[in-house]
Design an enzyme around this catalytic site. Structure first.
Site: not given
Length: 496
Positions: A270, A344
């Site tokens: 990130k 996920r």
């Protein structure tokens, strides 16, 4: 710990540091809400004049302070705006805003409208949540402590229903406080093992059954998503199962929470300005833990099972790589095209595992996508489901609990964007748009056939990076706890 009590008393006799009243706004200007008549009488009927002179208009979120100058035993009156009309959520927010403004006070009496058990619960919940402060790492004496004693003054005589409403408020506030504390804890002090230990402690104290799978058990059990995400960190992953079962339970609801204790993005790193609040990426798992604690205390006639899928997503020589293929619990394979789409992956393992409990409903909650903030902002959760009726009922449950949520679709045509050339499914889409929906579509693939399922994306609501408002502090908010408790009660009642 704040002492919370219920009273029916004349305002002039209340020996407290401050009295909170409500003010509504209408076309003719501000007006006192029910509950404030005694205070107004002590001001010889001129309280509204005093408030208007200080600029009070009764708008929602407004807080105005007036010294009593000896007219009351309390030295200060705090007027909280309720807007043009008010419901339970307006009462919660007004109480919260007032209590935030009174940090450092010893005792406060809240005279907001509280004529019914629902109003009592709303005022008490808002006051307790607004009274929150995270001071674990503060040093010195210059930081204002939460109010020590809160008295909710009801316009009606105290009844068993009102006392029960007060106890429910305390239970929910305790659960939300637990979640806020966990989310606010620095990741150096809340790695996967520490979060699992906290879950074990809370579970045992609440009378829940607790099972914790460590990294060896996860490998042996075939939990490829959790293992894959966690393999880049020196702090190994965990899967926690908590269970509550009422002896008269006829239905089972399973909750699954994302517990990434820090999300660097892994090798798909990130940018720095997107990483400084990633300690909150375990907000879904914390919400499941808080909800199970509250459910055990409230006692609905249901079996509630909670799964906390916990890992730390870090870059290293052992981290998973883009193009790796993971085998999720149950056998389905996933091509990892972006290691920052890690939530996920751990959720897929836990959703499949939750299916073994044969639930009537699975609800997962996760700080899953930045796309949720783009679509719905920072305060509204997105709700997706494999059943339209379930989706609408979960949104309704969230609304009744006081947590904004909005129904979102899972378009079938978007599934092809997750096709992989080497595995059963890819973890990201090749298209830029609809990222929140794509993540929901991915999770849907792992829901057992025939099981109703809903997905809550709380990426924005779980962590407030802006200024405090209502009963919501800066930092961890405790989002989704009250919704999950309401869902469990609805399942128990046969309404969901």
């Amino acid at each position: 710990m704040t002492n919370l009590s219920l009273a029916s008393a004349e305002s002039a006799s209340l020996d407290v540091d401050a009295i909170v009243i409500g003010v509504v706004s209408d076309d003719s200007g501000p007006a006192l809400a029910p509950g404030a008549a005694g205070v107004d009488q002590a001001f010889q009927g001129r309280l509204i004049d005093a408030l208007s002179g200080l600029g009070a208009a009764g708008k929602a979120g407004e807080v105005t302070k007036v010294p009593t100058l000896g007219n009351l035993a309390a030295p200060l009156v705090v007027a909280a705006g309720l807007g043009e009309s008010y419901d339970d959520e307006a009462l919660r927010r007004a109480a919260g805003a007032a209590l935030r403004s009174l940090a450092g006070s010893g005792s406060v009496a809240v005279l907001l409208p509280a004529a019914t058990p629902n109003e009592v619960a709303a005022v008490a919940t808002g006051a307790l949540l607004g009274n929150y402060a995270y001071l674990n790492y503060r040093t010195g004496d210059g930081h204002k402590q939460p109010v020590e004693e809160i008295t909710v003054v009801s316009e009606a005589e105290a009844t068993a229903d009102a006392e029960a409403a007060l106890e429910r408020a305390r239970t929910l506030a305790d659960a939300v406080t637990l979640v806020r504390d966990l989310v606010n804890t620095p990741p150096s002090d809340l790695n996967p093992e520490a979060l699992a230990d906290a879950a074990r402690r809370v579970g045992e104290e609440s009378g829940l059954s607790v099972e914790v799978l460590d990294e060896k058990a996860l490998v042996e059990g075939g939990y490829g998503g959790i293992v894959g995400v966690g393999q880049g960190s020196v702090n190994p992953p965990r899967l926690v199962r908590l269970a509550y079962e009422h002896p008269e339970a006829a239905k089972t609801v399973a909750f699954v929470g994302k517990g990434i204790t820090f999300d660097s993005g892994g090798l798909s790193l990130k940018p720095a300005d997107s990483m400084d609040w990633m300690k909150s990426d375990m907000g879904g798992a914390a919400a499941v833990l808080g909800a199970l604690q509250a459910i055990a205390a409230v006692g609905p006639k249901v079996k509630a099972v909670g799964y906390l899928a916990i890992a730390e997503n870090m870059p290293s020589g052992t981290a998973q790589r883009p193009s790796d293929v993971l085998t999720i619990y149950g056998g389905k394979t996933v091509e990892v095209l972006n290691t920052d789409a890690e939530g996920r992956l751990v959720m897929a393992d836990a959703i499949v595992r939750a299916g073994e409990d044969e639930p009537d409903l699975i609800v997962d909650v996760a700080t899953l996508t930045g796309a949720q903030l783009v679509a719905l902002g920072t305060r509204t959760a997105g709700v997706m489901a494999n059943d339209d009726d379930v989706r609408e009922k979960v949104v309704d449950a969230a609304g009744r609990a006081g947590e904004p949520a909005w129904p979102m679709p899972l378009p079938e045509d978007m599934r092809k964007n997750l096709d992989s050339s080497v595995a059963d499914i890819a973890n990201i889409s090749g298209e830029r748009w609809g990222g929140m929906l794509t993540a929901g579509i991915f999770l849907k693939e792992f829901v057992p056939d025939g099981v109703r399922w809903a997905h809550l994306d709380i990426a924005g609501p779980s962590f407030n990076q802006g200024q405090p408002y209502g009963y919501t502090p800066k930092g961890g908010t405790g989002a989704a706890v009250r919704t999950l408790v309401q869902v469990a009660e609805d399942v128990a009642a046969g309404a969901l």
